[in-house]
Design an enzyme around this catalytic site. Structure first.
Site, mmCIF file in Angstrom:
data_model
loop_
_atom_site.group_PDB
_atom_site.id
_atom_site.type_symbol
_atom_site.label_atom_id
_atom_site.label_comp_id
_atom_site.label_asym_id
_atom_site.label_seq_id
_atom_site.Cartn_x
_atom_site.Cartn_y
_atom_site.Cartn_z
ATOM 1 N N ASN A 285 52.708 53.960 113.048
ATOM 2 C CA ASN A 285 53.320 54.219 111.834
ATOM 3 C C ASN A 285 54.897 53.831 112.378
ATOM 4 O OD1 ASN A 285 54.844 55.255 109.736
ATOM 5 N ND2 ASN A 285 54.166 57.278 110.255
ATOM 6 N N TRP A 286 55.536 52.862 112.066
ATOM 7 C CA TRP A 286 56.923 52.353 112.492
ATOM 8 C C TRP A 286 57.951 53.243 111.893
ATOM 9 C CZ3 TRP A 286 56.856 46.384 112.654
ATOM 10 C CH2 TRP A 286 55.813 45.943 113.709
ATOM 11 N N LYS A 287 57.354 54.118 110.659
ATOM 12 C CA LYS A 287 58.480 54.661 110.070
ATOM 13 C C LYS A 287 59.812 53.910 109.580
ATOM 14 C CE LYS A 287 56.572 58.931 112.015
ATOM 15 N NZ LYS A 287 56.638 60.504 112.490
ATOM 16 N N HIS B 30 52.053 61.148 103.824
ATOM 17 C CA HIS B 30 52.622 61.561 105.084
ATOM 18 C C HIS B 30 53.415 62.873 105.081
ATOM 19 C CE1 HIS B 30 54.904 61.451 108.836
ATOM 20 N NE2 HIS B 30 53.931 60.689 109.240
ATOM 21 N N GLU C 30 56.220 63.697 106.037
ATOM 22 C CA GLU C 30 57.877 63.342 105.913
ATOM 23 C C GLU C 30 57.915 62.967 104.330
ATOM 24 O OE1 GLU C 30 58.151 60.303 109.096
ATOM 25 O OE2 GLU C 30 57.933 62.034 110.522
ATOM 26 N N GLU D 273 47.404 65.398 110.776
ATOM 27 C CA GLU D 273 48.960 65.174 111.515
ATOM 28 C C GLU D 273 49.620 66.768 111.421
ATOM 29 O OE1 GLU D 273 50.348 60.947 112.061
ATOM 30 O OE2 GLU D 273 51.183 61.805 110.289
ATOM 31 N N GLY E 145 56.623 63.842 116.171
ATOM 32 C CA GLY E 145 57.780 63.437 116.742
ATOM 33 C C GLY E 145 58.572 64.596 117.689
ATOM 34 N N SER F 186 52.670 62.767 118.235
ATOM 35 C CA SER F 186 53.214 62.771 119.499
ATOM 36 C C SER F 186 51.692 62.286 120.507
ATOM 37 C CB SER F 186 53.763 64.119 120.328
ATOM 38 O OG SER F 186 54.861 64.518 119.380
ATOM 39 N N GLY G 123 53.164 57.211 116.010
ATOM 40 C CA GLY G 123 54.662 57.034 115.528
ATOM 41 C C GLY G 123 55.409 56.627 116.681
ATOM 42 N N GLY G 124 56.165 57.305 117.165
ATOM 43 C CA GLY G 124 57.126 56.887 118.297
ATOM 44 C C GLY G 124 56.484 56.024 119.154
HETATM 45 P P1 PGA Z 1 54.651 60.592 116.157
HETATM 46 O O1 PGA Z 1 54.521 60.338 114.565
HETATM 47 O O2 PGA Z 1 53.493 59.953 117.036
HETATM 48 O O3 PGA Z 1 56.342 60.254 116.497
HETATM 49 O O4 PGA Z 1 54.568 62.267 116.368
HETATM 50 C C1 PGA Z 1 53.252 60.603 114.142
HETATM 51 C C2 PGA Z 1 53.268 60.237 112.646
HETATM 52 O O5 PGA Z 1 54.167 60.888 112.148
HETATM 53 O O6 PGA Z 1 52.467 59.485 112.108
#
Ligand code: PGA
Length: 253
Positions: A9-11, A98, A100, A170, A176, A216, A237-238
Site C-alpha cells: 500500500n504505497w499510500k 482503510h 486512514e 490492520e 505506521g 508495521s 505500507g512503509g
Molecule cells: P504500515 O502501513 O505498514 O506503514 O504500518 C500499513 C497500512 O496502512 O496498510
C-alpha cells in the site's frame, strides 16, 4: 483455495516516475523468482500511477490495486474515480475501508458497503480493511469493533461476491507506528475473523478466504507473522516503498 498474498500500500507516496521505477525493480525480481502457485504479489498505487504501473509489470506476476474507489457509479461527482474506470485500466484489486480513509475522509461502514457494491458490480476485487483503535483495544473492545465493521460492510454481500474479497486486519495502533501486533495477537483476531466469516457465509468460504495482516510489517517480522495458521500474508505500507524490503517480505510468504 486460499491464496497467500503480499500487498503493498504505497499510500500517497512517490511521483509517477518514482513509482514506475519501483514497479520495474519489483518486476525484474519477480521475473527471476519462482513464486509458488497460489501466492500473489499486489502493489497498491495512487490513482495517477495505475496505468503506468500496469504497463510496467507483468500483471500475471504483479497484480495492481487502487487504494479506493467512489461509492457512486458515474456522473456529477467532481474529483471521484469510479470502480469501472479503475477496472478499465487493467487493475484487479482495490483497497476499501482503510483506517486512514475512515479517519480522514468519512468512509463510514455504510459508505464502505456501497464501495464494495461498486467493486463487485465492476469486477474489481476489494481488499476490505478492518481494525481497532488503541483506545478500543485498551478497553477490551477489539473483537466487538472488528465484528461490527465486518458485519456492517458485508451485510448485503452475497456469498458469490464475497468469494472475490480479501480481508485485511490492520490494528490502527500498529499502522505506521513501528509497533507491530505480535504474531499471537494478530492470529487471535485472524482466527476470530475467520470464525465470523464462517457464521456469515459458511466454513468452506471462511477456509478459502485470504486474511492479511497490516501494521508495521517489515522484512524482520514478516516471516513470524506469516507462519501463523490464519495469517495469509500482509498489507504493507512503509516497507512496500523500498524494493529490497518488499522483496524480503515477498520471500517470507
Ligand atoms: P504500515 O502501513 O505498514 O506503514 O504500518 C500499513 C497500512 O496502512 O496498510
Amino acid at each position: 483455495m486460499r491464496k497467500k498474498i503480499v500487498a503493498g500500500n504505497w499510500k500517497m507516496n512517490t511521483l509517477v516516475s518514482q513509482g514506475k521505477a519501483l514497479a520495474e525493480e519489483l518486476n525484474a525480481f519477480m521475473k527471476t523468482y519462482d513464486m509458488p502457485e497460489g501466492k500473489l504479489v499486489i502493489i497498491g498505487t495512487p490513482f495517477t500511477h495505475l496505468s503506468t504501473c500496469v504497463e510496467a509489470v507483468d500483471t500475471k506476476k504483479i497484480h495492481v490495486a487502487a487504494q479506493n474507489c467512489s461509492q457512486f457509479e458515474k456522473g456529477a461527482y467532481t474529483g471521484e474515480v469510479a470502480a469501472n474506470m479503475i477496472k478499465d485500466l487493467g487493475v484487479e484489486y482495490t483497497i476499501i475501508g482503510h483506517s486512514e480513509r475512515r479517519q480522514y475522509f468519512g468512509d463510514t461502514d455504510e459508505v464502505i458497503a456501497t464501495k464494495l457494491a461498486q467493486c463487485y458490480a465492476n469486477g474489481l476485487s476489494p481488499i476490505l480493511c478492518c481494525g481497532e483503535k488503541l483506545e478500543e483495544r485498551e478497553a477490551g473492545k477489539h473483537f466487538e469493533v472488528i465484528e461490527s465493521q465486518l458485519r456492517n460492510a458485508l451485510k448485503d454481500v452475497s456469498a458469490e461476491n464475497f468469494k472475490n474479497t480479501v480481508v485485511a486486519y490492520e490494528p490502527v495502533w500498529a499502522i505506521g507506528t513501528g509497533k507491530t501486533a505480535t504474531p499471537d495477537q494478530a492470529e487471535e483476531i485472524h482466527a476470530f475473523i475467520r470464525g465470523l466469516i464462517a457464521k456469515l457465509y459458511d466454513a468452506k468460504i471462511a477456509d478459502d478466504t485470504t486474511i492479511l495482516y497490516g501494521g508495521s510489517v517489515n522484512a524482520g517480522n514478516a516471516a513470524n507473522l506469516f507462519a501463523q495458521p490464519d495469517i495469509d500474508g500482509g498489507l504493507v505500507g512503509g516497507a512496500s516503498l523500498k524494493a529490497n524490503d518488499f522483496i524480503s517480505i515477498i520471500k517470507a510468504i
